[in-house]
Write a protein that holds these residues in place. Structure first.
Motif, PDB file in Angstrom:
ATOM      1  N   LYS A  39       0.859  -1.181   0.000  1.00 34.38           N
ATOM      2  CA  LYS A  39       0.000   0.000   0.000  1.00 34.38           C
ATOM      3  C   LYS A  39       0.898   1.235   0.000  1.00 34.38           C
ATOM      4  O   LYS A  39       1.740   1.394   0.879  1.00 34.38           O
ATOM      5  CB  LYS A  39      -0.923  -0.023   1.218  1.00 34.38           C
ATOM      6  N   VAL A  40       0.692   2.079  -0.989  1.00 40.68           N
ATOM      7  CA  VAL A  40       1.592   3.201  -1.261  1.00 40.68           C
ATOM      8  C   VAL A  40       0.843   4.516  -1.083  1.00 40.68           C
ATOM      9  O   VAL A  40      -0.228   4.712  -1.677  1.00 40.68           O
ATOM     10  CB  VAL A  40       2.151   3.103  -2.701  1.00 40.68           C
ATOM     11  N   LEU A  41       1.411   5.418  -0.291  1.00 39.25           N
ATOM     12  CA  LEU A  41       0.845   6.758  -0.123  1.00 39.25           C
ATOM     13  C   LEU A  41       1.753   7.762  -0.823  1.00 39.25           C
ATOM     14  O   LEU A  41       2.913   7.922  -0.451  1.00 39.25           O
ATOM     15  CB  LEU A  41       0.723   7.120   1.356  1.00 39.25           C
ATOM     16  N   LEU A  42       1.207   8.424  -1.854  1.00 39.88           N
ATOM     17  CA  LEU A  42       1.906   9.525  -2.501  1.00 39.88           C
ATOM     18  C   LEU A  42       1.558  10.799  -1.752  1.00 39.88           C
ATOM     19  O   LEU A  42       0.398  11.226  -1.744  1.00 39.88           O
ATOM     20  CB  LEU A  42       1.506   9.625  -3.973  1.00 39.88           C
ATOM     21  N   THR A  43       2.544  11.400  -1.092  1.00 40.44           N
ATOM     22  CA  THR A  43       2.292  12.546  -0.224  1.00 40.44           C
ATOM     23  C   THR A  43       2.231  13.846  -1.017  1.00 40.44           C
ATOM     24  O   THR A  43       2.558  13.911  -2.189  1.00 40.44           O
ATOM     25  CB  THR A  43       3.387  12.651   0.853  1.00 40.44           C
ATOM     26  N   GLY A  44       1.816  14.903  -0.306  1.00 43.15           N
ATOM     27  CA  GLY A  44       1.733  16.218  -0.913  1.00 43.15           C
ATOM     28  C   GLY A  44       0.329  16.639  -1.264  1.00 43.15           C
ATOM     29  O   GLY A  44       0.101  17.767  -1.702  1.00 43.15           O
ATOM     30  N   PHE A  45      -0.647  15.733  -1.077  1.00 39.18           N
ATOM     31  CA  PHE A  45      -2.018  16.020  -1.486  1.00 39.18           C
ATOM     32  C   PHE A  45      -3.012  15.861  -0.338  1.00 39.18           C
ATOM     33  O   PHE A  45      -4.220  15.858  -0.556  1.00 39.18           O
ATOM     34  CB  PHE A  45      -2.407  15.120  -2.657  1.00 39.18           C
ATOM     35  N   THR A  46      -2.509  15.704   0.872  1.00 44.45           N
ATOM     36  CA  THR A  46      -3.349  15.665   2.059  1.00 44.45           C
ATOM     37  C   THR A  46      -3.329  17.044   2.716  1.00 44.45           C
ATOM     38  O   THR A  46      -2.531  17.901   2.331  1.00 44.45           O
ATOM     39  CB  THR A  46      -2.844  14.604   3.048  1.00 44.45           C
ATOM     40  N   PRO A  47      -4.179  17.304   3.698  1.00 39.33           N
ATOM     41  CA  PRO A  47      -4.182  18.623   4.332  1.00 39.33           C
ATOM     42  C   PRO A  47      -2.852  19.006   4.976  1.00 39.33           C
ATOM     43  O   PRO A  47      -2.603  20.196   5.228  1.00 39.33           O
ATOM     44  CB  PRO A  47      -5.291  18.503   5.387  1.00 39.33           C
ATOM     45  N   ASP A  48      -1.982  18.009   5.236  1.00 44.56           N
ATOM     46  CA  ASP A  48      -0.670  18.304   5.808  1.00 44.56           C
ATOM     47  C   ASP A  48       0.209  19.087   4.841  1.00 44.56           C
ATOM     48  O   ASP A  48       1.153  19.765   5.255  1.00 44.56           O
ATOM     49  CB  ASP A  48       0.058  16.996   6.162  1.00 44.56           C
TER      50      ASP A  48
END
Length: 300
Positions: free
Chosen positions: A235-244
């Motif tokens: 399971k891969v999370l591409l960051t930069g697109f969450t509220p963080d």
């Protein structure tokens, strides 16, 4: 459970003016994988340099030795399974079997109309994706394929000798809707998400974690419907697109906290954007490199 750390290097630098150096430095820093976007142009980068994904990855394969390489993600917006399969088999060969195909249904960005067509509706994108992925799967595993569907066709398409990786290179399927999750369950060696886009502007990090938790639960249901255990799926999370947004890259501690919360949801790989000055992906390179070198040990 240890958590792999990867990066995505946008194809916005000339190869001899920082492009090659970024890929080589990514391997030196110990990233598990380095990906790039497969777009013809993208958002705020549209009027600046932007290079093609497959040639970029081929060049990266020639100047690296260990790190995995891939797209994050390819889509049917301007791709056809027959020609894409040939390019992927060639890339997998050049890289010595280090390629992962990130693949999604595509969106309504500039790629959607670049070939002169009207942008597809969400249903049309889902319909095409549902046909694209299984056909691509066959093209990468069978020596000759003939097929005729509603959107794609292949006539005695030859793909000899096939992938270095057997039975084919892995698919990382980006999906959150029921039809996409079904494809991920059936054809994906990994699943990719960027979180819930409706929370990006005004949501909270806590709301985002809960939304992603619900996504993982729907993935588990889709896997169970096919007789598969989702716990064995990457399971891969591409960051930069969450509220963080970029806050996880402000310090090693901030990143470890962010990554740890998502590891608890079952994620096996976190992908961070290589810093691009004066963009949504701006970050202090010194801190970014410290995260690459120090965070994995704290998340093992």
């Amino acid at each position: 459970m240890s958590l792999r750390l990867s990066t995505v290097i946008l194809p916005c630098r000339r190869w001899h003016e920082g492009g090659r150096a970024a890929w080589q430095r990514a391997e030196q820093l110990g990233f598990h994988a380095a990906y790039t976007y497969d777009h013809l142009s993208w958002r705020s980068f549209r009027d600046g340099p932007w290079f093609s994904a497959v040639p970029t990855l081929t060049a990266a394969a020639a100047v690296t030795d260990r790190m995995r390489l891939g797209t994050l993600v390819t889509s049917p917006n301007f791709r056809h399974p027959v020609t894409l399969a040939k390019e992927l088999i060639s890339l997998d060969d050049v890289s010595g079997g280090r390629v992962t195909l990130g693949i999604g249904a595509g969106g309504t960005g500039f790629d959607a109309t670049a070939l002169g067509q009207e942008a597809w509706t969400p249903k049309e994108r889902a319909d095409r994706f549902a046909e694209f992925v299984p056909l691509l799967d066959r093209l990468l595993t069978e020596g000759a394929v003939s097929y005729r569907g509603d959107h794609y066709a292949a006539h005695e398409a030859r793909n000899i000798p096939g992938c270095v990786q057997r039975p084919r290179l892995p698919f990382a399927v980006a999906a959150t809707g029921p039809r996409g999750l079904k494809l991920a369950a059936r054809h994906g060696q990994a699943w990719v998400t960027t979180g819930d886009p409706t929370l990006y502007a005004e949501g909270t990090p806590e709301e985002s974690v809960q939304a992603i938790r619900r996504q993982t639960e729907r993935l588990a249901d889709a896997c169970a419907a096919t007789g598969r255990d989702a716990s064995g799926m990457d399971k891969v999370l591409l960051t930069g697109f969450t509220p963080d947004r970029g806050r996880p890259l402000e310090s090693v501690d901030a990143f470890v906290d962010f990554a740890g919360r998502h590891r608890e949801l079952g994620f096996t790989e976190i992908v961070v954007h290589w810093p691009v000055p004066d963009s949504d992906f701006a970050a202090e390179e010194r801190v970014f490199e410290r995260i690459a070198m120090e965070a994995p040990a704290q998340l093992s």
